[in-house]
Design a protein around this motif. Structure first.
Motif, PDB file in Angstrom:
ATOM      1  N   MET A 215      -4.893  86.955  10.522  1.00  0.00           N
ATOM      2  CA  MET A 215      -5.378  88.163  11.181  1.00  0.00           C
ATOM      3  C   MET A 215      -4.635  89.358  10.577  1.00  0.00           C
ATOM      4  SD  MET A 215      -7.507  89.178  13.540  1.00  0.00           S
ATOM      5  CE  MET A 215      -7.856  87.710  14.472  1.00  0.00           C
ATOM      6  N   ILE A 216      -5.377  90.303  10.082  1.00  0.00           N
ATOM      7  CA  ILE A 216      -4.771  91.491   9.487  1.00  0.00           C
ATOM      8  C   ILE A 216      -4.504  92.541  10.557  1.00  0.00           C
ATOM      9  CG2 ILE A 216      -5.125  93.393   7.863  1.00  0.00           C
ATOM     10  CD1 ILE A 216      -6.796  91.391   6.195  1.00  0.00           C
ATOM     11  N   LEU A 217      -5.508  92.828  11.363  1.00  0.00           N
ATOM     12  CA  LEU A 217      -5.366  93.785  12.455  1.00  0.00           C
ATOM     13  C   LEU A 217      -5.951  93.164  13.712  1.00  0.00           C
ATOM     14  CD1 LEU A 217      -6.509  97.038  10.635  1.00  0.00           C
ATOM     15  CD2 LEU A 217      -4.187  96.450  11.289  1.00  0.00           C
ATOM     16  N   ASP A 218      -5.293  93.387  14.820  1.00  0.00           N
ATOM     17  CA  ASP A 218      -5.807  92.883  16.090  1.00  0.00           C
ATOM     18  C   ASP A 218      -5.564  93.929  17.167  1.00  0.00           C
ATOM     19  OD1 ASP A 218      -3.109  92.674  16.821  1.00  0.00           O
ATOM     20  OD2 ASP A 218      -3.030  90.555  16.344  1.00  0.00           O
ATOM     21  N   THR A 219      -5.700  93.545  18.422  1.00  0.00           N
ATOM     22  CA  THR A 219      -5.596  94.533  19.500  1.00  0.00           C
ATOM     23  C   THR A 219      -4.204  95.146  19.617  1.00  0.00           C
ATOM     24  OG1 THR A 219      -5.191  92.750  21.087  1.00  0.00           O
ATOM     25  CG2 THR A 219      -7.462  93.544  20.867  1.00  0.00           C
ATOM     26  N   ARG A 220      -3.208  94.567  18.968  1.00  0.00           N
ATOM     27  CA  ARG A 220      -1.894  95.229  18.947  1.00  0.00           C
ATOM     28  C   ARG A 220      -1.969  96.534  18.170  1.00  0.00           C
ATOM     29  NH1 ARG A 220       1.523  90.919  16.128  1.00  0.00           N
ATOM     30  NH2 ARG A 220      -0.492  90.710  15.135  1.00  0.00           N
ATOM     31  N   HIS A 221      -2.921  96.606  17.224  1.00  0.00           N
ATOM     32  CA  HIS A 221      -3.070  97.789  16.381  1.00  0.00           C
ATOM     33  C   HIS A 221      -4.359  98.545  16.663  1.00  0.00           C
ATOM     34  CE1 HIS A 221      -0.665  94.810  14.111  1.00  0.00           C
ATOM     35  NE2 HIS A 221       0.109  95.860  13.917  1.00  0.00           N
ATOM     36  N   LEU A 222      -5.402  97.819  17.026  1.00  0.00           N
ATOM     37  CA  LEU A 222      -6.720  98.420  17.191  1.00  0.00           C
ATOM     38  C   LEU A 222      -7.079  98.480  18.666  1.00  0.00           C
ATOM     39  CD1 LEU A 222      -8.544  96.481  14.353  1.00  0.00           C
ATOM     40  CD2 LEU A 222      -7.582  98.781  14.245  1.00  0.00           C
ATOM     41  N   GLN A 223      -6.929  99.624  19.257  1.00  0.00           N
ATOM     42  CA  GLN A 223      -7.203  99.777  20.677  1.00  0.00           C
ATOM     43  C   GLN A 223      -8.622 100.231  20.960  1.00  0.00           C
ATOM     44  OE1 GLN A 223      -4.909  98.832  23.020  1.00  0.00           O
ATOM     45  NE2 GLN A 223      -3.821  98.121  21.214  1.00  0.00           N
ATOM     46  N   THR A 224      -9.250 100.950  20.017  1.00  0.00           N
ATOM     47  CA  THR A 224     -10.555 101.550  20.321  1.00  0.00           C
ATOM     48  C   THR A 224     -11.595 101.344  19.226  1.00  0.00           C
ATOM     49  OG1 THR A 224      -9.854 103.673  19.388  1.00  0.00           O
ATOM     50  CG2 THR A 224      -9.495 103.348  21.750  1.00  0.00           C
ATOM     51  N   LEU A 225     -11.373 100.405  18.313  1.00  0.00           N
ATOM     52  CA  LEU A 225     -12.359 100.173  17.266  1.00  0.00           C
ATOM     53  C   LEU A 225     -13.636  99.649  17.915  1.00  0.00           C
ATOM     54  CD1 LEU A 225     -12.686 100.338  14.198  1.00  0.00           C
ATOM     55  CD2 LEU A 225     -12.054  97.940  14.091  1.00  0.00           C
ATOM     56  N   MET A 226     -14.748 100.352  17.745  1.00  0.00           N
ATOM     57  CA  MET A 226     -15.939 100.063  18.509  1.00  0.00           C
ATOM     58  C   MET A 226     -17.138  99.650  17.673  1.00  0.00           C
ATOM     59  SD  MET A 226     -15.694 103.250  21.077  1.00  0.00           S
ATOM     60  CE  MET A 226     -15.805 102.671  22.759  1.00  0.00           C
ATOM     61  N   PHE A 227     -17.112  99.824  16.360  1.00  0.00           N
ATOM     62  CA  PHE A 227     -18.292  99.502  15.570  1.00  0.00           C
ATOM     63  C   PHE A 227     -17.903  99.253  14.119  1.00  0.00           C
ATOM     64  CE2 PHE A 227     -17.721 104.047  15.265  1.00  0.00           C
ATOM     65  CZ  PHE A 227     -17.941 104.314  13.929  1.00  0.00           C
ATOM     66  N   LEU A 228     -18.838  98.714  13.376  1.00  0.00           N
ATOM     67  CA  LEU A 228     -18.703  98.547  11.941  1.00  0.00           C
ATOM     68  C   LEU A 228     -19.907  99.230  11.309  1.00  0.00           C
ATOM     69  CD1 LEU A 228     -17.413  97.223   9.426  1.00  0.00           C
ATOM     70  CD2 LEU A 228     -18.862  95.237   9.885  1.00  0.00           C
ATOM     71  N   ALA A 229     -19.666 100.072  10.328  1.00  0.00           N
ATOM     72  CA  ALA A 229     -20.754 100.798   9.679  1.00  0.00           C
ATOM     73  C   ALA A 229     -20.598 100.685   8.168  1.00  0.00           C
ATOM     74  CB  ALA A 229     -20.736 102.259  10.104  1.00  0.00           C
ATOM     75  N   HIS A 230     -21.679 100.944   7.469  1.00  0.00           N
ATOM     76  CA  HIS A 230     -21.679 100.938   6.010  1.00  0.00           C
ATOM     77  C   HIS A 230     -22.177 102.302   5.551  1.00  0.00           C
ATOM     78  CE1 HIS A 230     -23.488 100.200   2.016  1.00  0.00           C
ATOM     79  NE2 HIS A 230     -22.450  99.425   1.878  1.00  0.00           N
ATOM     80  N   ALA A 231     -21.475 102.916   4.620  1.00  0.00           N
ATOM     81  CA  ALA A 231     -21.883 104.236   4.132  1.00  0.00           C
ATOM     82  C   ALA A 231     -21.830 104.252   2.612  1.00  0.00           C
ATOM     83  CB  ALA A 231     -20.964 105.310   4.699  1.00  0.00           C
ATOM     84  N   TYR A 232     -22.700 105.038   2.034  1.00  0.00           N
ATOM     85  CA  TYR A 232     -22.716 105.243   0.595  1.00  0.00           C
ATOM     86  C   TYR A 232     -22.603 106.745   0.342  1.00  0.00           C
ATOM     87  CZ  TYR A 232     -24.461 105.750  -4.151  1.00  0.00           C
ATOM     88  OH  TYR A 232     -24.591 106.087  -5.471  1.00  0.00           O
ATOM     89  N   VAL A 233     -21.656 107.130  -0.484  1.00  0.00           N
ATOM     90  CA  VAL A 233     -21.488 108.535  -0.854  1.00  0.00           C
ATOM     91  C   VAL A 233     -21.763 108.634  -2.352  1.00  0.00           C
ATOM     92  CG1 VAL A 233     -19.926 110.505  -0.895  1.00  0.00           C
ATOM     93  CG2 VAL A 233     -19.731 108.804   0.940  1.00  0.00           C
ATOM     94  N   PRO A 234     -22.844 109.296  -2.743  1.00  0.00           N
ATOM     95  CA  PRO A 234     -23.164 109.413  -4.169  1.00  0.00           C
ATOM     96  C   PRO A 234     -22.053 110.134  -4.935  1.00  0.00           C
ATOM     97  CG  PRO A 234     -25.037 110.076  -2.818  1.00  0.00           C
ATOM     98  CD  PRO A 234     -23.860 109.939  -1.898  1.00  0.00           C
ATOM     99  N   PRO A 235     -21.889 109.819  -6.221  1.00  0.00           N
ATOM    100  CA  PRO A 235     -20.883 110.502  -7.039  1.00  0.00           C
ATOM    101  C   PRO A 235     -21.047 112.018  -6.947  1.00  0.00           C
ATOM    102  CG  PRO A 235     -21.805 108.657  -8.246  1.00  0.00           C
ATOM    103  CD  PRO A 235     -22.626 108.815  -6.993  1.00  0.00           C
ATOM    104  N   GLY A 236     -19.928 112.714  -6.789  1.00  0.00           N
ATOM    105  CA  GLY A 236     -19.935 114.161  -6.714  1.00  0.00           C
ATOM    106  C   GLY A 236     -20.206 114.725  -5.329  1.00  0.00           C
ATOM    107  N   GLU A 237     -20.578 113.871  -4.379  1.00  0.00           N
ATOM    108  CA  GLU A 237     -20.860 114.319  -3.007  1.00  0.00           C
ATOM    109  C   GLU A 237     -19.627 114.139  -2.135  1.00  0.00           C
ATOM    110  OE1 GLU A 237     -23.847 115.655  -1.935  1.00  0.00           O
ATOM    111  OE2 GLU A 237     -24.411 115.595  -4.049  1.00  0.00           O
ATOM    112  N   ILE A 238     -19.642 114.763  -0.965  1.00  0.00           N
ATOM    113  CA  ILE A 238     -18.536 114.636  -0.018  1.00  0.00           C
ATOM    114  C   ILE A 238     -19.081 114.333   1.378  1.00  0.00           C
ATOM    115  CG2 ILE A 238     -17.062 116.234  -1.302  1.00  0.00           C
ATOM    116  CD1 ILE A 238     -17.670 118.315   0.902  1.00  0.00           C
TER     117      ILE A 238
END
Length: 69
Positions: free
Chosen positions: A1-24
């Motif tokens: 286990m890398i992170l668990d509730t000792r470290h993550l108190q409010t992690l609520m979702f998993l998302a995937h994002a793509y940022v094109p080169p040169g964008e912010i």
């Protein structure tokens, strides 16, 4: 286990994002913590006042922000 509730108190979702080169992605503040995993490409990420170079295989933890008045 890398992170668990000792470290993550409010992690609520998993998302995937793509940022094109040169964008912010526009900076924002979320009331929940996030972890960005860099799959391909490279760039810079800012968390708070710190700006870091990122590359494939890097993971960046962004802690939650507590909104209080």
């Amino acid at each position: 286990m890398i992170l668990d509730t000792r470290h993550l108190q409010t992690l609520m979702f998993l998302a995937h994002a793509y940022v094109p080169p040169g964008e912010i992605l526009i900076g924002h503040v979320d009331p929940m913590e996030e972890i960005y995993y860099i799959h391909t490409g490279q760039g810079r990420m800012q968390v708070g006042d710190e700006i870091i170079e990122v590359k494939p295989g890097d993971a960046v933890h962004i802690p939650s922000v507590n909104f209080t008045n």
